[in-house]
Enzyme design. Structure first.
Site, short mmCIF file in Angstrom:
data_model
loop_
_atom_site.label_atom_id
_atom_site.label_comp_id
_atom_site.label_asym_id
_atom_site.label_seq_id
_atom_site.Cartn_x
_atom_site.Cartn_y
_atom_site.Cartn_z
N ASN A 9 0.87 -1.18 0.00
CA ASN A 9 0.00 0.00 0.00
C ASN A 9 0.91 1.23 0.00
O ASN A 9 1.49 1.57 1.03
CB ASN A 9 -0.90 -0.03 1.24
CG ASN A 9 -1.75 1.22 1.37
OD1 ASN A 9 -1.78 2.06 0.46
ND2 ASN A 9 -2.43 1.37 2.50
N TRP A 10 1.01 1.85 -1.16
CA TRP A 10 1.93 2.99 -1.28
C TRP A 10 1.38 4.25 -0.62
O TRP A 10 2.09 5.24 -0.48
CB TRP A 10 2.21 3.30 -2.76
CG TRP A 10 3.00 2.25 -3.47
CD1 TRP A 10 3.33 0.99 -3.03
CD2 TRP A 10 3.59 2.37 -4.78
NE1 TRP A 10 4.07 0.33 -3.98
CE2 TRP A 10 4.24 1.14 -5.06
CE3 TRP A 10 3.62 3.39 -5.74
CZ2 TRP A 10 4.92 0.91 -6.26
CZ3 TRP A 10 4.29 3.16 -6.92
CH2 TRP A 10 4.95 1.93 -7.18
N LYS A 11 0.12 4.25 -0.28
CA LYS A 11 -0.53 5.44 0.31
C LYS A 11 -0.32 6.65 -0.62
O LYS A 11 -0.29 6.47 -1.83
CB LYS A 11 -0.03 5.66 1.74
CG LYS A 11 -0.15 4.35 2.57
CD LYS A 11 0.06 4.53 4.03
CE LYS A 11 -0.07 3.17 4.73
NZ LYS A 11 -0.02 3.25 6.17
N HIS A 106 -9.46 1.32 4.91
CA HIS A 106 -8.17 1.48 5.59
C HIS A 106 -8.35 2.39 6.81
O HIS A 106 -9.12 3.36 6.76
CB HIS A 106 -7.13 2.06 4.64
CG HIS A 106 -5.75 1.97 5.20
ND1 HIS A 106 -5.26 2.88 6.11
CD2 HIS A 106 -4.77 1.04 5.03
CE1 HIS A 106 -4.04 2.52 6.46
NE2 HIS A 106 -3.71 1.41 5.82
N GLU A 108 -6.63 4.70 7.93
CA GLU A 108 -6.38 6.14 7.69
C GLU A 108 -7.62 6.82 7.12
O GLU A 108 -7.85 8.00 7.35
CB GLU A 108 -5.15 6.30 6.77
CG GLU A 108 -3.86 6.06 7.56
CD GLU A 108 -2.73 5.45 6.77
OE1 GLU A 108 -2.77 5.47 5.53
OE2 GLU A 108 -1.80 4.92 7.41
N GLU A 177 -5.25 -4.86 10.54
CA GLU A 177 -4.23 -3.83 10.72
C GLU A 177 -4.51 -3.08 12.03
O GLU A 177 -5.31 -2.13 12.05
CB GLU A 177 -4.26 -2.83 9.56
CG GLU A 177 -4.00 -3.46 8.21
CD GLU A 177 -3.43 -2.45 7.21
OE1 GLU A 177 -2.38 -2.75 6.64
OE2 GLU A 177 -4.00 -1.37 7.05
N GLY A 183 2.63 2.42 10.81
CA GLY A 183 3.58 3.52 10.66
C GLY A 183 4.27 3.91 11.95
O GLY A 183 4.92 4.95 12.03
N SER A 223 3.55 -2.06 10.25
CA SER A 223 5.00 -2.11 10.44
C SER A 223 5.61 -3.46 10.04
O SER A 223 6.54 -3.93 10.71
CB SER A 223 5.37 -1.75 11.88
OG SER A 223 4.96 -0.41 12.15
N GLY A 244 2.94 -1.15 4.25
CA GLY A 244 2.92 0.28 3.94
C GLY A 244 4.32 0.77 3.60
O GLY A 244 4.85 0.54 2.51
N GLY A 245 4.96 1.43 4.55
CA GLY A 245 6.25 2.09 4.33
C GLY A 245 7.29 1.21 3.65
O GLY A 245 8.00 1.66 2.73
#
Ligand code: 13P
Length: 273
Positions: A9-11, A106, A108, A177, A183, A223, A244-245
């Protein structure tokens, strides 16, 4: 046996130039990793890979991924097919761009944009109707965990998100999640994650049927990194990762993918899939 699925997930990251560079490097690394994306001789457990760039980079990514063992996903959609919905994008538009997957609900979006369960249910319905695989995200905040509300929250997100829907097991991915692990560098311990994944699978057996639950894949997100992926993915009810990251670094993402096939054979799955 459930295939492992690793999704990135590149966000809100990825200019066109960055998308080109990242995918180029990822594809080179996957080419170099023997058997990646396919069955490995020792485990025979297939690995599926999905990347979810921002809307603006989907077309560029689709071009780069043509004929490659990496599927394309989006990070959201609107449930209507078209019309006066400024800023929104429909399932049909995503299909046209080559998407096969879409992330929905998600945290976010739930927490920063106040997206309610009812919307997520409508989005998932539209995704499934269009033939997309929905990645339904669920998870509790730290306060909810500390107040012993973890399962109550997740159960509500699952039952509202899937209300009156009858997806096939291959078109639905659940991503657990925990919000406190996203993150933050804090990962749920493999045992904490496994316990929730097990509960989700039991819920799916109840809500659909045991065969559905046995086939459905439940991903862990929060993470996930190269150095913790293997222990997480070794849990019997963790069928993959939503990253993610670390998915923005080709080397790290490729290492997470490479960690997946090391799982032992026959620990979690029936012959049904
Ligand atoms: P991080 O891997 O950066 O914690 O993000 C997880 C996530 O939100 C994936 O959807």
């Amino acid at each position: 046996m459930r295939p492992i699925l690793v999704a990135g997930n590149w966000k809100m990251n990825g200019t066109l130039a960055e998308t080109r560079t990242l995918l180029e490097e990822l594809l080179q690394r996957l080419d170099r990793t023997q058997d990646t994306g396919h069955k490995t001789p020792d485990t025979k457990r297939p690995v599926e890979i999905v990347v979810c760039p921002p809307f603006t980079a989907l077309s560029e990514a689709a071009g780069r991924l043509k004929g490659k063992p990496v599927a394309l996903g989006a990070q959201d959609l609107h449930w209507e097919a078209g019309g006066a919905f400024t800023g929104e994008i429909s399932a049909g538009m995503l299909k046209e761009l080559g998407c096969t997957h879409v992330i929905l609900g998600h945290s976010e979006r739930r927490h920063l944009l106040m997206e309610p369960n009812g919307w997520i249910r409508k989005k998932l319905g539209a995704a499934l109707a269009a033939g997309l695989t929905g990645i339904l995200c669920v998870g509790e905040t730290l306060a909810e965990r500390e107040n012993d509300q973890t399962w109550a929250v997740i159960e509500k997100q699952l039952s509202a998100g899937l209300d009156n829907l009858t997806p096939t097991a291959d078109r639905l991915l659940i991503a657990y999640e925990p919000v406190w692990a996203i993150g933050t560098g804090k990962t749920a311990t493999p045992e904490q994650a496994q316990a929730v994944h097990r509960q989700i699978r039991e819920w799916l057996a109840e809500r659909f049927d045991p065969k559905f639950a046995d086939r459905a894949r439940i991903l862990y997100g929060g993470s996930v990194k190269a150095d913790n992926a293997e222990t997480l993915l070794n849990q019997p009810d963790i069928d993959g990762a939503l990253v993610g990251g670390a998915s923005l670094k080709a080397k790290e993402f490729a290492a997470i993918i490479a960690a997946a096939p090391k799982q032992k054979e026959g620990t979690c799955c029936t012959e049904s899939s």
